[in-house]
Scaffold this active site. Structure first.
Site, PDB file in Angstrom:
ATOM      1  N   ASP A   1     -10.811   1.587  -3.490  1.00 18.05           N
ATOM      2  CA  ASP A   1     -11.393   1.178  -2.209  1.00 18.05           C
ATOM      3  C   ASP A   1     -12.910   1.121  -2.295  1.00 18.05           C
ATOM      4  O   ASP A   1     -13.570   0.710  -1.336  1.00 18.05           O
ATOM      5  CB  ASP A   1     -11.011   2.187  -1.106  1.00 18.05           C
ATOM      6  CG  ASP A   1      -9.636   1.890  -0.526  1.00 18.05           C
ATOM      7  OD1 ASP A   1      -9.058   0.846  -0.867  1.00 18.05           O
ATOM      8  OD2 ASP A   1      -9.150   2.710   0.271  1.00 18.05           O
TER       9      ASP A   1
ATOM     10  N   ASP B   1       0.834  -1.198   0.000  1.00 16.88           N
ATOM     11  CA  ASP B   1       0.000   0.000   0.000  1.00 16.88           C
ATOM     12  C   ASP B   1       0.875   1.257   0.000  1.00 16.88           C
ATOM     13  O   ASP B   1       2.072   1.209   0.314  1.00 16.88           O
ATOM     14  CB  ASP B   1      -0.883  -0.039   1.263  1.00 16.88           C
ATOM     15  CG  ASP B   1      -2.206   0.674   1.082  1.00 16.88           C
ATOM     16  OD1 ASP B   1      -2.323   1.470   0.140  1.00 16.88           O
ATOM     17  OD2 ASP B   1      -3.121   0.432   1.896  1.00 16.88           O
TER      18      ASP B   1
HETATM   19  C1  DGJ Z   1      -5.885   1.740   1.870  1.00  5.55           C
HETATM   20  C2  DGJ Z   1      -6.225   0.550   1.022  1.00  5.55           C
HETATM   21  O1  DGJ Z   1      -6.693   0.975  -0.222  1.00  5.55           O
HETATM   22  C3  DGJ Z   1      -7.227  -0.325   1.746  1.00  5.55           C
HETATM   23  O2  DGJ Z   1      -7.620  -1.382   0.931  1.00  5.55           O
HETATM   24  C4  DGJ Z   1      -6.617  -0.812   3.033  1.00  5.55           C
HETATM   25  O3  DGJ Z   1      -5.552  -1.668   2.749  1.00  5.55           O
HETATM   26  C5  DGJ Z   1      -6.163   0.379   3.853  1.00  5.55           C
HETATM   27  N1  DGJ Z   1      -5.332   1.276   3.117  1.00  5.55           N
HETATM   28  C6  DGJ Z   1      -5.433  -0.086   5.080  1.00  5.55           C
HETATM   29  O4  DGJ Z   1      -4.889   0.939   5.772  1.00  5.55           O
END
Ligand code: DGJ
EC number: 3.2.1.22
Length: 709
Positions: free
Chosen positions: A512, A447
């Site tokens: 997301d 990430d």
């Molecule tokens: C942002 C990501 O896009 C999510 O899927 C998740 O992994 C969160 N970060 C976790 O902090």
């Protein structure tokens, strides 16, 4: 002597006019022409340009490297200086090397400015034109490079474009417009590929669509700052220019140093957006230039983020493992929250050690359970980040990208670790390697959740370029050390999806947002450049966490079908009935997975802006799977017919609606044959007369299979 150099791909061709002591000019880029030498000679003989009054006296060609020093003014592709000198080079000494029918290297030198340049062009078998430029400082003083653009001229008939933009949970949005201004300039300074202005552009002839029209697409393979310009040339042609964007002083070349630009990938299609995405998809799948998938199939994921956020609880995790396995899920990804101090987003980043409060015996019991259940484990990391509330930051506050004397702004309560700092790099690498050695971790969700502001290194120089390279290097080294490891590129969703990072990563987290209404448009924008199997798409809860919108199980799962399917929900909250339905869809997905992941991805043009129709067709055209998604309220009272001109007209197809039948009532007193059983139709009928679709509710979807023996 003028001459033509032809770069030939599979179906397309790029023709350059070589002009003495100038860079060449693209005079043609389109479907293969295979000109005879007589035809080439005819063109050359009459290729002189008019010289207008009240302008420079020389013929002004639109070359592949237009320079201020040659009078290209606003089309300039290069800027830099040596102190206050050497700011308008001309690069007069050109030599050409034609390596094969598809590739060309042009070397050029400017002795006065002390610079050497190489432009590499290759039109490959997938009809992707790959281009990069290398600049070397050949004298003793340092040279500051400010801009270096790769430039491609498009014909005058190109007059519309699609630009891409977006934001968190709203990635890959399309902005379609007429090209009617002298110049468009788009810059991304966020230090990652970005949602706002990703390095993607599509230009085409009037009215181009999914199925028709001439289109050119551009994609810069770079995960940092970039810029692109689209200019109207006075003769009607358009010039597209892409390059890395440097912060002041960032690219200073010491004596003998070389800078190589990111690669620009571009393609031409005379079959609308479908042909261009076919070119990109085939290139990504087959060329070997990008990270190879390391399993025989791409496993279905369960990701813990929306199921538990930071509240990791072993008992619940174990139950989730059983439930996931019972549904047929194949990879269990433990998201954020597993390491020291990570009970919320304000602490812990940088301390990559398993939290003994949450996992008293480490990750082994969980991994054993995951493996016993027939799955493999994935683990979340955010290697480039550090929270101020972390042991790492307390020990090494100087390891973050910042400018001395200023307060570095926080983003998601975190700073960016300077990965180009050798000790910081080695600390992060050691943490990751230790965990990967200790535990059987098959997969990393990598990430990257904030943009870079004042990204100064320890000398106070801008460190974006070096940060991107250090990130690539770390991924590369982990891939080398752990050959079975797969990596997903995630940046708060899809803010780091590009062909640069895809050299090291096997999957991308597109967004997301798992609300299918939003996902349908996110996935459309994504699909032009990337094949569906790279796209993580997860089934989420009935009420989407990011939008609060309610959606049916069927619409959610089928929207995630044309992708690498996953689940982003606490599965323990599902009813027994929902589990049965999901199991059926998961089995169906597995049945069609290899078709979805290998087939030719197609969009159909629709008249209803609320409707999207897309699907995949096998190479031999014996199998196809299409989705008809009614995202908004239908514009017409009676639905249209489904016409697919991409099947084999000489074959007969069995056509079957695969939805569970209870959902096909929709808005009709009387339904249509498609909803009542299998149809038998020829490819010709399907292409030209069509299949009557039912009237659909908003936020509903049909899945239709086509089989021919
Ligand atoms: C942002 C990501 O896009 C999510 O899927 C998740 O992994 C969160 N970060 C976790 O902090």
């Amino acid at each position: 002597m003028k001459k033509l150099i032809k770069l030939t791909g599979n179906k397309t061709e790029l023709i350059l006019l070589v002009i003495p002591s100038k860079f060449p000019e693209i005079i043609y880029w389109g479907k293969k022409l295979s000109l005879t030498s007589t035809e080439e000679a005819q063109f050359i003989e009459y290729s002189e340009l008019p010289v207008p009054q009240a302008f420079l006296d020389d013929e002004q060609y639109l070359t592949i490297f237009p320079l201020l020093g040659n009078g290209a003014f606003q089309l300039n592709a290069f800027s830099g200086s040596r102190g206050q000198q050497s700011w308008a080079p001309q690069f007069r000494q050109l030599t050409y090397r034609e390596a094969s029918s598809g590739s060309l290297e042009i070397d050029a030198r400017d002795e006065i400015a002390g610079l050497q340049l190489t432009i590499k062009l290759e039109l490959n078998n997938w009809d992707i034109l790959e281009q990069e430029i290398t600049l070397t400082n050949i004298v003793n003083d340092s040279y500051q490079l400010n801009e270096l653009f790769i430039s491609l001229a498009l014909p005058a008939k190109v007059n519309e474009m699609i630009q891409f933009h977006g934001r968190w949970i709203h990635e890959f949005q399309q902005q379609r417009s007429l090209i009617n201004q002298p110049c468009y300039l788009v810059e991304n300074l966020k230090g990652r590929t970005s949602n706002d202005n990703p390095p993607l552009l599509i230009c085409g002839s009037n009215g181009f669509s999914h199925q028709a029209g001439e289109v050119y697409a551009f994609h810069l393979g770079w995960s940092g700052n970039h810029a692109y310009k689209l200019s109207m040339v006075s003769d009607g042609r358009k010039l597209v220019q892409f390059g890395e964007k440097f912060l002041p002083g960032e690219m200073t070349l010491s004596s003998g140093a070389t800078y190589t630009s990111p690669k620009l990938y571009a393609t031409y299609s005379d079959g609308g957006l479908n042909q261009l995405s076919h070119n990109f998809h085939a290139f990504i799948r087959e060329s070997g230039r990008f990270a190879k998938h390391k399993r025989s199939y791409r496993p279905i994921h369960i990701n813990t983020w929306e199921a538990m956020y930071f509240e990791h609880n072993q008992e619940m995790l174990f139950k989730l493992v059983y439930k996931a396995a019972s549904l047929g899920i194949e990879r269990f990804v433990l998201d954020d929250g597993w390491f020291n101090g990570r009970n919320h987003e304000r602490a812990g980043l940088g301390d990559w050690f398993v939290d003994k409060n949450k996992y008293p015996n480490g990750l082994t019991p969980l991994i054993e359970q995951v493996k016993k259940s027939g799955m493999e484990l994935g683990l979340w990391f955010e290697p480039e980040m550090v929270n101020p509330d972390s042991e790492l930051f307390r020990k090494h506050p100087d390891w973050v990208l910042h400018l001395a004397g200023y307060q570095q702004p926080l983003g998601r309560y975190q700073y960016v670790l300077n990965l180009a700092h050798p000790e910081a790099y080695s600390y992060i690498k050691t943490c990751m390697v230790d965990l990967l050695n200790q535990y059987d971790i098959a997969y990393i969700k990598w990430d990257m959740n904030r943009d870079l502001v004042q990204p100064g290194n320890s000398l106070g120089y801008s460190g974006v370029h070096d940060q991107v390279l250090a990130t690539y290097r770390l991924m590369d080294e982990l891939n080398q050390l752990f050959p079975r490891l797969e990596i997903e590129s995630c940046a708060s969703g899809g803010a780091r999806v590009d062909l640069g990072i895809l050299r090291y990563t096997n999957r991308v987290w597109t967004s997301d947002c798992n609300d299918p209404v939003e996902r349908q448009s996110i996935q459309e924008g994504f699909s032009y450049f990337f094949p569906p199997e790279l796209m993580g798409s997860h089934f989420g809860p009935e009420q989407a966490h990011t939008t609060n919108r309610l959606n049916t199980l069927e619409y959610r799962i089928l929207t995630a079908f044309f992708a690498n399917l996953g689940f982003e929900q606490n599965l323990l909250e599902l009813t027994a009935y929902e589990c049965t339905q999901l199991k059926t869809y998961i089995d169906l997905y597995k049945k069609y997975r290899s078709l979805i992941h290998r087939g030719d991805f197609i969009w159909l043009d629709t008249l209803d802006p609320g409707q999207k129709i897309y699907g995949v067709i096998s190479a031999d055209k014996t199998q196809a799977l299409f989705a008809v998604a009614q995202n908004g309220f239908p514009v017409n009272q009676v639905s249209s017919k489904l016409m697919i001109p991409y099947l084999d007209e000489s074959k007969n197809y069995r056509v079957k609606l695969l939805n569970s039948q209870e959902n096909t009532g929709y808005l009709m007193k009387k339904s249509v044959p498609l909803c009542n059983g299998e149809l038998l139709l020829s490819g010709k009928v399907i292409a030209n007369l069509g299949i009557q679709l039912p009237i659909m509710h908003p936020q509903s979807i049909l899945l239709i299979a086509f089989t021919s023996n």
